[in-house]
Write an enzyme that holds these catalytic residues in place. Structure first.
Site, mmCIF file in Angstrom:
data_model
loop_
_atom_site.group_PDB
_atom_site.id
_atom_site.type_symbol
_atom_site.label_atom_id
_atom_site.label_comp_id
_atom_site.label_asym_id
_atom_site.label_seq_id
_atom_site.Cartn_x
_atom_site.Cartn_y
_atom_site.Cartn_z
ATOM 1 N N ASP A 158 -7.010 4.873 7.531
ATOM 2 C CA ASP A 158 -7.747 3.987 8.546
ATOM 3 C C ASP A 158 -6.967 2.685 8.899
ATOM 4 O OD1 ASP A 158 -9.457 2.476 9.877
ATOM 5 O OD2 ASP A 158 -11.169 2.904 8.535
ATOM 6 N N THR B 3 -9.533 2.073 15.444
ATOM 7 C CA THR B 3 -10.001 1.624 16.591
ATOM 8 C C THR B 3 -9.056 1.309 17.551
ATOM 9 O OG1 THR B 3 -9.764 -0.640 15.704
ATOM 10 C CG2 THR B 3 -11.752 0.394 15.322
ATOM 11 N N GLU C 218 -18.596 17.228 28.000
ATOM 12 C CA GLU C 218 -18.338 17.359 26.579
ATOM 13 C C GLU C 218 -17.740 18.627 26.698
ATOM 14 O OE1 GLU C 218 -22.418 18.861 25.486
ATOM 15 O OE2 GLU C 218 -22.946 16.821 25.317
HETATM 16 C C1 LIG Z 1 -13.073 -2.155 12.250
HETATM 17 C C2 LIG Z 1 -12.948 -1.135 11.467
HETATM 18 C C3 LIG Z 1 -13.682 0.153 11.542
HETATM 19 C C4 LIG Z 1 -14.905 0.082 12.153
HETATM 20 O O1 LIG Z 1 -14.692 -0.030 13.636
HETATM 21 P P1 LIG Z 1 -15.835 0.031 14.663
HETATM 22 O O2 LIG Z 1 -15.483 0.136 15.901
HETATM 23 O O3 LIG Z 1 -16.614 -1.480 14.208
HETATM 24 O O4 LIG Z 1 -17.004 0.915 14.227
HETATM 25 C C5 LIG Z 1 -13.436 1.148 10.778
HETATM 26 N N1 LIG Z 1 -12.513 0.895 9.871
HETATM 27 C C6 LIG Z 1 -11.736 -0.469 9.532
HETATM 28 C C7 LIG Z 1 -10.676 -0.245 8.432
HETATM 29 C C8 LIG Z 1 -12.077 -1.468 10.546
HETATM 30 O O5 LIG Z 1 -11.017 -2.420 10.286
#
Ligand SMILES: *Cc1c(COP(=O)(O)O)cnc(C)c1O
Length: 414
Positions: A196, A222, A52
């Site tokens: 994202d 991710t 942590e």
């Molecule tokens: C896949 C995805 C996520 C979430 O990822 P997880 O690892 O499944 O929680 C978030 N935002 C976007 C745009 C994604 O394509």
């Protein structure tokens, strides 16, 4: 292998999963095959450590090697994406988004994200998700005619709504995003710009997709989709937002980081810096374009008419089959896809009128344009004859033969 002796049930299932992954065609746009090196790091002793905090500022003793692993991962992430700050601790894309919200918003704050049926993610404001429950989510959509983002319309909506944060970057949008346009919209209304890039981070790293790095206040991603690393996520941003971002992850929303996964992320970033990865990213898009063109020439309609990324969305309405039934018929034939809503879909997210297809995993296997054309023909045959068992069996054996020519992992046992 010890597992075989100590837990034959799980061992057996992992073997079966391995054989299944070997012998089927994965067109799920968010899936990939990681390298053996990434898997080795994921299965390493770093899983035994509590760490942590951050390198040099841990709440537990004994982290001298763990610190070096995490520092290496951070340095590589910064270099790969050309950003001033990287946090490599988020457990998943959703965890990264929770942390980013924690960093930049207060509960109840208003933000804008793309509507789920138009390609947005659950964490971008869906009413069943924390993002829609704890914040005031306002959805923007794609244009009804072009099925593409209309930046002027988004700007107009942002001026009316005055959100504190705007998210761009989606799960099912086949076109490239203009991040500069989002920066201008955010500046106009004083909103935080959050990109994202979960789906297309590998394309950004490979230089075939615009980078949000010069524009965004915070970038989440991710590591297991096009980037081809372990399951997990990262948060990036300019150096001045570093403290905020780090606090949002720990102590804001997570406890002990998964240092074995962080080691594997470091391996993945190193792999993504190699010239072969550029070739890989280039081929992903080439393959997606050929797959798209072939499907169109065989009579399918695509959302937005085309792709210039790794993903395409088929509108099944004219074929008289739902996304759910198409997905099931293709699965029987060994072609693994996922049903997906399309913009202005009249069916529920459980049934849908669309099918999402992506090329990252097939491209990792070494498949190229010829294979894409072949796969397109198989997909159309099955979609047009979803109840023809004989045909599905025939396609299943064709799929196995094709997979045999493009093996995965060679000598790894599971
Ligand atoms: C896949 C995805 C996520 C979430 O990822 P997880 O690892 O499944 O929680 C978030 N935002 C976007 C745009 C994604 O394509």
């Amino acid at each position: 292998m010890k597992l075989k002796e100590t837990d034959s049930a799980i061992y057996g299932l992992l073997r079966e999963e391995f054989d299944y992954q070997k012998s089927t065609l994965r067109l799920i746009a968010s899936e990939n095959y990681t390298s053996k090196a990434v898997m080795e790091a994921t299965g390493s002793v770093a899983t035994n450590k509590y760490a942590e905090g951050y390198p040099g500022k841990r709440y537990y003793a004994g982290n001298q090697y763990i610190d070096q692993i995490e520092e290496l991962a951070i340095e590589r992430a910064k270099k790969l994406f050309n950003v001033g700050h990287a946090n490599v601790q988020p457990h998943s894309g959703s965890s990264a988004n929770i942390a980013a919200f924690f960093s930049f918003l207060e509960p109840g704050d208003k933000f804008m994200g793309l509507e789920l049926p138009h390609g947005g993610h659950l964490t971008h404001g869906s009413p069943v998700n924390f993002s829609g429950k704890w914040f005031r989510a306002v959805a923007y959509g794609v244009d009804k005619e072009t099925e593409a983002l209309d930046y002027d319309a988004i700007k107009k909506q942002a001026i009316e709504e005055k959100p504190k944060l705007i998210i761009c970057g989606y799960t099912a949008y086949p076109l490239m995003i203009d991040f500069k346009a989002f920066r201008e919209i955010c500046d106009e209304v004083g909103a935080v710009m959050m990109a994202d890039i979960s789906h297309f981070a590998g394309l950004v790293a490979g230089g075939v997709y615009n980078s949000p790095a010069p524009y965004a206040d915070v970038i989440t991603s991710t590591t297991h989709k096009t980037l081809r690393g372990p399951r997990g996520a990262i948060i990036l941003g300019p150096e001045e937002n570093g403290k905020k971002i780090d606090k949002g992850v720990f102590p804001g929303t997570q406890g002990g980081p998964l240092e074995h996964v962080i080691a594997a992320k470091a391996v993945c970033f190193h792999e993504a810096m190699q010239p072969e990865f550029k070739e890989y990213a280039t081929q992903i898009v080439k393959n997606a374009k050929v797959l798209a063109e072939e499907l169109v020439s065989l009579g399918l309609r695509l959302v937005a008419g085309k792709t210039n990324t790794h993903v395409l969305l088929v509108d099944l309405n004219q074929k008289g089959i739902t996304g759910k039934d198409a997905q099931a018929a293709l699965e029987e034939a060994g072609i693994i896809t996922n049903r997906n809503t399309i913009p202005f879909d009249t069916r529920s997210p459980f049934v849908t009128s669309g099918l999402r297809l992506g090329t990252p995993a097939l491209t990792t296997r070494g498949m190229k344009e010829d294979e894409m054309k072949h796969i397109a023909r198989m997909i159309v045959k099955v979609i047009e004859n979803p109840n023809d068992s004989e045909l599905k069996l025939k396609v299943r054996s064709e799929v196995e033969e094709l997979c045999g020519k493009f093996p995965i992992y060679g000598d790894v046992s599971y």
